[in-house]
Design a protein around this motif. Structure first.
Motif, PDB file in Angstrom:
ATOM      1  N   VAL A 408       3.556   0.193  -5.813  1.00 53.47           N
ATOM      2  CA  VAL A 408       2.596  -0.385  -6.748  1.00 53.47           C
ATOM      3  C   VAL A 408       2.143   0.693  -7.718  1.00 53.47           C
ATOM      4  O   VAL A 408       2.084   1.882  -7.368  1.00 53.47           O
ATOM      5  CB  VAL A 408       1.384  -0.989  -5.996  1.00 53.47           C
ATOM      6  CG1 VAL A 408       0.604   0.087  -5.251  1.00 53.47           C
ATOM      7  CG2 VAL A 408       0.469  -1.739  -6.943  1.00 53.47           C
ATOM      8  N   ASN A 409       1.842   0.283  -8.955  1.00 59.99           N
ATOM      9  CA  ASN A 409       1.388   1.211  -9.989  1.00 59.99           C
ATOM     10  C   ASN A 409      -0.100   1.013 -10.277  1.00 59.99           C
ATOM     11  O   ASN A 409      -0.674  -0.047 -10.000  1.00 59.99           O
ATOM     12  CB  ASN A 409       2.171   0.997 -11.288  1.00 59.99           C
ATOM     13  CG  ASN A 409       3.651   1.293 -11.131  1.00 59.99           C
ATOM     14  OD1 ASN A 409       4.050   1.986 -10.200  1.00 59.99           O
ATOM     15  ND2 ASN A 409       4.456   0.752 -12.030  1.00 59.99           N
ATOM     16  N   THR A 410      -0.708   2.020 -10.866  1.00 60.82           N
ATOM     17  CA  THR A 410      -2.102   1.913 -11.306  1.00 60.82           C
ATOM     18  C   THR A 410      -2.233   2.470 -12.714  1.00 60.82           C
ATOM     19  O   THR A 410      -1.563   3.444 -13.073  1.00 60.82           O
ATOM     20  CB  THR A 410      -3.052   2.666 -10.357  1.00 60.82           C
ATOM     21  OG1 THR A 410      -4.384   2.580 -10.861  1.00 60.82           O
ATOM     22  CG2 THR A 410      -2.678   4.126 -10.221  1.00 60.82           C
ATOM     23  N   ARG A 630       0.236  -2.786  -1.336  1.00 63.53           N
ATOM     24  CA  ARG A 630       1.634  -3.199  -1.443  1.00 63.53           C
ATOM     25  C   ARG A 630       1.765  -4.638  -1.957  1.00 63.53           C
ATOM     26  O   ARG A 630       2.796  -5.005  -2.520  1.00 63.53           O
ATOM     27  CB  ARG A 630       2.337  -3.069  -0.084  1.00 63.53           C
ATOM     28  CG  ARG A 630       2.605  -1.622   0.329  1.00 63.53           C
ATOM     29  CD  ARG A 630       3.498  -1.572   1.577  1.00 63.53           C
ATOM     30  NE  ARG A 630       3.882  -0.210   1.895  1.00 63.53           N
ATOM     31  CZ  ARG A 630       3.292   0.546   2.811  1.00 63.53           C
ATOM     32  NH1 ARG A 630       2.273   0.046   3.520  1.00 63.53           N
ATOM     33  NH2 ARG A 630       3.717   1.768   3.045  1.00 63.53           N
ATOM     34  N   LYS A 631       0.722  -5.448  -1.768  1.00 63.71           N
ATOM     35  CA  LYS A 631       0.756  -6.849  -2.221  1.00 63.71           C
ATOM     36  C   LYS A 631       0.459  -6.982  -3.711  1.00 63.71           C
ATOM     37  O   LYS A 631       0.725  -8.043  -4.294  1.00 63.71           O
ATOM     38  CB  LYS A 631      -0.267  -7.683  -1.445  1.00 63.71           C
ATOM     39  CG  LYS A 631       0.066  -7.914   0.013  1.00 63.71           C
ATOM     40  CD  LYS A 631      -0.773  -9.035   0.620  1.00 63.71           C
ATOM     41  CE  LYS A 631      -2.250  -8.812   0.502  1.00 63.71           C
ATOM     42  NZ  LYS A 631      -3.052  -9.881   1.168  1.00 63.71           N
ATOM     43  N   GLN A 632      -0.091  -5.938  -4.328  1.00 61.03           N
ATOM     44  CA  GLN A 632      -0.503  -6.042  -5.723  1.00 61.03           C
ATOM     45  C   GLN A 632       0.681  -5.830  -6.663  1.00 61.03           C
ATOM     46  O   GLN A 632       1.599  -5.067  -6.364  1.00 61.03           O
ATOM     47  CB  GLN A 632      -1.593  -5.013  -6.036  1.00 61.03           C
ATOM     48  CG  GLN A 632      -2.780  -5.032  -5.083  1.00 61.03           C
ATOM     49  CD  GLN A 632      -3.378  -6.412  -4.909  1.00 61.03           C
ATOM     50  OE1 GLN A 632      -3.769  -7.057  -5.879  1.00 61.03           O
ATOM     51  NE2 GLN A 632      -3.446  -6.864  -3.659  1.00 61.03           N
ATOM     52  N   THR A 633       0.631  -6.499  -7.789  1.00 63.79           N
ATOM     53  CA  THR A 633       1.669  -6.278  -8.806  1.00 63.79           C
ATOM     54  C   THR A 633       1.349  -5.054  -9.644  1.00 63.79           C
ATOM     55  O   THR A 633       2.233  -4.469 -10.284  1.00 63.79           O
ATOM     56  CB  THR A 633       1.788  -7.505  -9.729  1.00 63.79           C
ATOM     57  OG1 THR A 633       0.494  -7.776 -10.314  1.00 63.79           O
ATOM     58  CG2 THR A 633       2.248  -8.719  -8.936  1.00 63.79           C
ATOM     59  N   GLY A 634       0.109  -4.648  -9.630  1.00 62.38           N
ATOM     60  CA  GLY A 634      -0.335  -3.468 -10.375  1.00 62.38           C
ATOM     61  C   GLY A 634      -1.849  -3.417 -10.371  1.00 62.38           C
ATOM     62  O   GLY A 634      -2.518  -4.458 -10.339  1.00 62.38           O
ATOM     63  N   THR A 636      -5.490  -2.337 -12.127  1.00 61.88           N
ATOM     64  CA  THR A 636      -6.115  -2.049 -13.418  1.00 61.88           C
ATOM     65  C   THR A 636      -7.580  -1.716 -13.180  1.00 61.88           C
ATOM     66  O   THR A 636      -8.195  -2.196 -12.218  1.00 61.88           O
ATOM     67  CB  THR A 636      -6.025  -3.252 -14.369  1.00 61.88           C
ATOM     68  OG1 THR A 636      -6.814  -4.326 -13.842  1.00 61.88           O
ATOM     69  CG2 THR A 636      -4.574  -3.705 -14.556  1.00 61.88           C
TER      70      THR A 636
END
Length: 697
Positions: A408-410, A630-634, A636
Motif C-alpha cells: 500500500v502507498n501513502t 494491506r486492505k487499503q488502495t492507498g 491520503t
C-alpha cells in the motif's frame, strides 16, 4: 589480634586455600580488610544491539547513539577502572525491536541457535540476569527454548537436547508454575567469585566472595500477557518474595545481595500488585544493592557535564527516602540505567571485614548511571566493532525483513513529533484499523451477547508510543519526505513504527460517558499545569516517561471531539466533550477498541480494570494495523491523517511555553497545520529541541 605482615605469594596462596576450602568466612582474614565491588548493570535493552533504527533503516549517532555495542565500550572502561566487577542485566532484553520480532515471530530461531542478544551477552561475559515483563511476550515455550530451561509448567515442553541460551544464570523470584508450585526459574543464584581485597597494611590478596542475585517482575505480567500466562503461572508481590529469598540466600552464606527489580521507583503505599515497587524492595532486610528498570529513566541524576535532568516523577520522590544525587533509596545504593543500552549502571560497594564477616558500608558506596558521553557530556563512545561483527548476520537479515513491501502507498508522512499538540498523522490510522476490526466483529459474530452491542457507537483510542520517551530520536516517522513527489510504498517495518508493542492484543470494552471522561482526564495527566500569569518558561510536557498512557480517541467522521484546558489541575482538564455534536452524557454507552494492557488496568485508568471488557481478541494490535493497511488502495492525509478529535482550550500566557521534540522539525508542524508551534529554539541536555507553543492559537 592479627599481626601486620606482608602478603608474600605463600601467604596469598594460603589465604586463597583456606577461603576456598571453608564453607564459612575465612577466620584468618585480618579485621579491617576491605574489598571494593563494582556491580555493573544494563536494563531494558529490548534487543537493541547496534546503534541502528530498523524503522528508519538508518544508523544513529551523537545524542541518538544506543545499543549494547555502545554499552560494551562503557563496560570495558568500567572493568578497567575496577578490578572487581559483576555484570548483570535487569530484563526486557529479548523483545522491543524489529530484530527481536524477526527472531521470534517472522523466522523463529531453532533450538540449535542462540538469540542475538544472548550471543552478545555471552561475548561480554555477563554474570547473571533477571527477567522483565516483555520476556513473556513471545510465550512460555519460546522462553523455555531460548533459556534452555524446563520451566516446570504443564503443557510447556522445552525442545529435546541443549538449546542455544545465555551462558549466565537467569533468575526470577516471584513467578511460580501453577502445576508444579515451584518457581519457573531459580529464585536466586549464589555466585562464587574471587576478588582482590586489601589488607589493613595496603597489601592485596585474592579472596572468594559469595554474591546472591535475585530478580523480580511486575505482578501485572499476569494481566499484560494473560494470553500466554493465564492458568499457567502465578505471581507474588515483590516484597513478599524478597523477604523469603533474601533470607534464604543469606542463610546459605551470601556475603552480598543484589536485587534486580524490573520496576520503577514509586513512593505510593506498597501493594502486592504494585507495578513499580523497587523503592519498597529497599526496605527488605539484607538487600545491599538494587538495580531498577522498566521505567526507562535515569537514576541517580546524570553525572556527566550538562547531563539530562532527573525525570519529574523521580524528582518528586520524598527527599528523606530518596537521595537522587548519591543514588540511595532508604539508604540502599540504587541505579537505573535508562534503556536501549544508552547507559551503564555502576554501583561501587565497599565491604569491610568486621567480626568475622563482610559488612557492606552503604555510606561509602557510589552510584552512577553512566551515559555514552560520560567523559565530557558531548563526546560519545564508539560502539564496539567486535560486537557489530558478531551479530552482523542477524542485523542484515532484519534489514531485509524490514524492507519487504506491505502493498500500500501513502501520500503523507505519519509522524509523532507533535502528537502532544494535536497532530494525529501517526495515530489516526491505528484507530481506524481498531474500529474497523471491532465493527466487523460485531457485524459478523454469532455470539448473542456480542450481537446485542451492535447498535452502540464504536470508538477507539491509541497512544503515540514513539513520541520522545526514549530520547530525541525516538519518534514515529513514516514515509514521504519533503522531496517526495508521488505516493510512497509502505514496508513491513511500518506497522511496528505506528504501533510499537507487538505483544499487545486488541480488546473491546463497554463504557459509559462518565468512564470516557475519566479516561480522557487520566490521559491529560501528561501535561503540566500551565500558569497563564507566569513569565517563566513552562514545559508543556515535563516528562515523556508515561507517553504510552497518552490515549488519543477517535470516532469515524470525527464524531467525537473534546478539548484540554492545561491551566486546570489534573482531573479537571477535559471540557466540551461531544459526540456527533452533542454533549456526552454520563449515562451514554460506548464501545472502545483498545489493547489488552489498557483494558486490564494498565496505566491506572479509573474503572478500566478488566471488568468492562466484552471481547478479547487473539490478534495483536500491530497485526490488526498491518492487515488494515494491506486492505487499503492507498492512504491520503484527508482520509487517514487529519481527523483531530482534540485541541487545547485557547489560553494567553504571560511567558513562553515550550514542547520538547526532535530538532529540525518545525516544517513538519507547519505542514500538518499546527499554528500553535511558532518557532524552534535551542537544544536541551538530552538533545531535544525546544519548540515555542502559543496556546492562544
Amino acid at each position: 589480634m592479627f599481626m601486620r605482615f606482608s602478603a608474600t605469594p605463600l601467604v596469598l596462596a594460603t589465604f586463597a586455600l583456606l577461603a576456598a576450602c571453608s564453607s564459612v568466612p575465612n577466620p584468618n582474614v585480618p579485621e579491617g580488610t576491605t574489598l571494593e565491588l563494582a556491580v555493573l548493570s544494563t536494563t531494558d535493552l529490548h534487543q537493541n544491539l547496534l546503534s541502528y533504527d530498523y524503522y528508519r533503516l538508518a544508523g544513529v549517532g551523537g545524542s541518538g547513539t544506543l545499543g549494547l555495542a555502545a554499552t560494551a565500550s562503557l563496560i570495558k572502561a568500567a572493568r578497567a577502572e575496577n578490578p572487581n566487577t559483576l555484570l548483570v542485566d535487569n530484563g526486557d532484553a529479548t523483545q522491543g525491536s524489529l530484530l527481536g520480532d524477526f527472531q521470534a515471530l517472522d523466522q523463529p530461531i531453532p533450538c540449535s541457535a542462540t538469540l542475538a542478544i544472548y550471543r552478545a551477552m555471552n561475548w561480554l561475559g555477563y554474570d547473571a540476569a533477571g527477567l522483565g515483563n516483555h520476556e513473556f511476550n513471545y510465550g512460555l515455550p519460546f522462553l523455555s527454548q531460548t533459556l534452555n530451561t524446563d520451566l516446570g509448567v504443564a503443557g510447556v515442553a522445552k525442545p529435546a537436547g541443549n538449546c542455544g541460551a545465555p551462558n549466565h544464570p537467569v533468575v526470577n523470584s516471584n513467578v511460580t508454575s501453577i502445576s508444579s508450585g515451584n518457581p519457573i526459574l531459580p529464585p536466586y543464584v549464589l555466585l562464587h567469585r574471587n576478588y582482590v581485597a586489601k589488607l589493613p597494611n595496603g597489601d592485596s590478596y585474592t579472596l572468594p566472595l559469595k554474591v546472591a542475585v535475585l530478580g523480580f517482575v511486575p505482578p501485572q505480567v499476569l494481566d499484560w500477557d494473560a494470553k500466554n500466562l493465564a492458568g499457567k503461572v502465578a505471581v507474588t508481590g515483590v516484597v513478599e518474595s524478597a523477604q523469603k529469598y533474601v533470607a534464604e540466600a543469606r542463610a546459605k552464606g551470601a556475603d552480598v545481595v543484589v536485587a534486580l527489580s524490573h520496576g520503577g521507583l514509586d513512593a505510593s503505599p506498597y501493594s502486592p500488585k504494585m507495578e513499580n515497587a523497587s523503592l519498597h524492595l529497599t526496605t527488605v532486610a539484607g538487600v545491599d544493592a538494587l538495580v531498577a528498570g522498566h521505567s526507562h529513566l535515569i537514576f541517580p541524576a546524570a553525572k556527566e557535564p550538562n547531563g539530562p535532568k532527573l525525570d519529574a516523577s523521580l524528582a518528586a520522590l520524598p527527599a528523606g527516602t530518596v537521595d537522587s544525587d548519591k543514588g540511595l533509596v532508604n539508604g540502599v545504593p540504587t541505579v537505573m540505567a535508562q534503556s536501549w543500552g544508552r547507559r551503564l549502571g555502576i554501583i561501587k560497594l565497599t565491604l569491610v571485614w568486621q567480626g568475622g564477616k563482610w559488612m557492606v558500608q552503604k555510606g561509602s558506596s557510589s552510584v552512577e548511571s553512566r551515559g555514552l558521553a560520560y567523559t565530557d557530556g558531548k563526546t560519545f563512545v564508539t560502539p564496539d566493532a567486535g560486537m557489530a561483527r558478531l551479530v552482523d548476520a542477524e542485523h542484515q537479515a532484519t534489514i531485509a525483513y524490514a524492507k519487504q513491501p506491505l502493498g500500500v502507498n501513502t501520500d503523507f508522512a505519519m509522524s509523532a513529533y507533535f502528537a502532544l499538540v494535536g497532530d494525529v498523522s501517526a495515530i489516526q490510522i491505528v484507530n481506524q484499523a481498531q474500529i474497523d476490526y471491532v465493527k466487523n466483529l460485531l457485524a459478523t459474530t454469532t455470539d448473542t451477547t456480542l450481537k446485542s452491542y451492535a447498535g452502540i457507537p464504536v470508538i477507539s483510542c491509541s497512544a503515540p508510543f514513539k513520541a520522545g520517551r526514549n530520547g530525541a530520536g525516538d519518534f514515529t516517522d513514516v514515509a514521504p519526505t519533503a522531496s517526495s513527489a508521488s505516493p510512497v510504498a509502505l514496508q513491513v517495518r511500518t506497522p511496528g513504527d505506528l504501533y510499537l508493542y507487538g505483544n499487545n492484543n486488541l480488546q473491546a470494552v463497554k463504557i459509559k460517558g462518565s468512564d470516557l471522561k475519566a479516561w480522557l482526564e487520566t490521559s491529560a495527566k501528561q501535561f503540566a499545569q500551565i500558569d497563564p500569569t507566569s513569565t517563566a518558561v513552562q514545559d508543556l510536557v515535563p516528562s515523556y516517561s508515561t507517553i504510552f498512557n497518552f490515549d488519543v480517541f477517535y470516532a469515524e467522521g470525527n464524531a467525537l471531539t473534546y478539548q484540554v484546558d492545561v491551566t486546570q489541575p489534573v482531573g479537571a482538564r477535559i471540557v466540551n466533550l461531544r459526540y456527533q455534536g452533542q454533549p456526552v452524557a454520563d449515562s451514554a454507552d460506548f464501545i472502545v477498541a483498545t489493547n489488552d494492557y489498557r483494558a486490564s488496568g494498565g496505566g491506572g485508568f479509573p474503572g478500566i480494570d478488566g471488568s468492562k471488557t466484552i471481547y478479547k481478541s487473539l490478534d495483536a494490535n500491530q497485526a490488526v494495523v498491518a492487515a488494515y493497511l494491506r486492505k487499503q488502495t492507498g492512504l491520503t492525509r484527508a482520509a487517514n491523517g487529519s481527523g483531530r478529535a482534540w485541541s487545547f482550550v485557547k489560553t494567553t500566557t504571560a511567558g513562553p511555553v515550550v514542547l520538547r521534540s526532535a530538532p529540525g522539525k518545525l516544517a513538519v508542524a507547519q505542514s500538518v497545520g499546527l499554528p500553535q508551534v511558532t518557532a524552534e529554539g535551542s537544544l536541551d541536555a538530552s538533545g531535544y529541541a525546544r519548540y515555542s507553543i502559543d496556546l492562544s492559537k
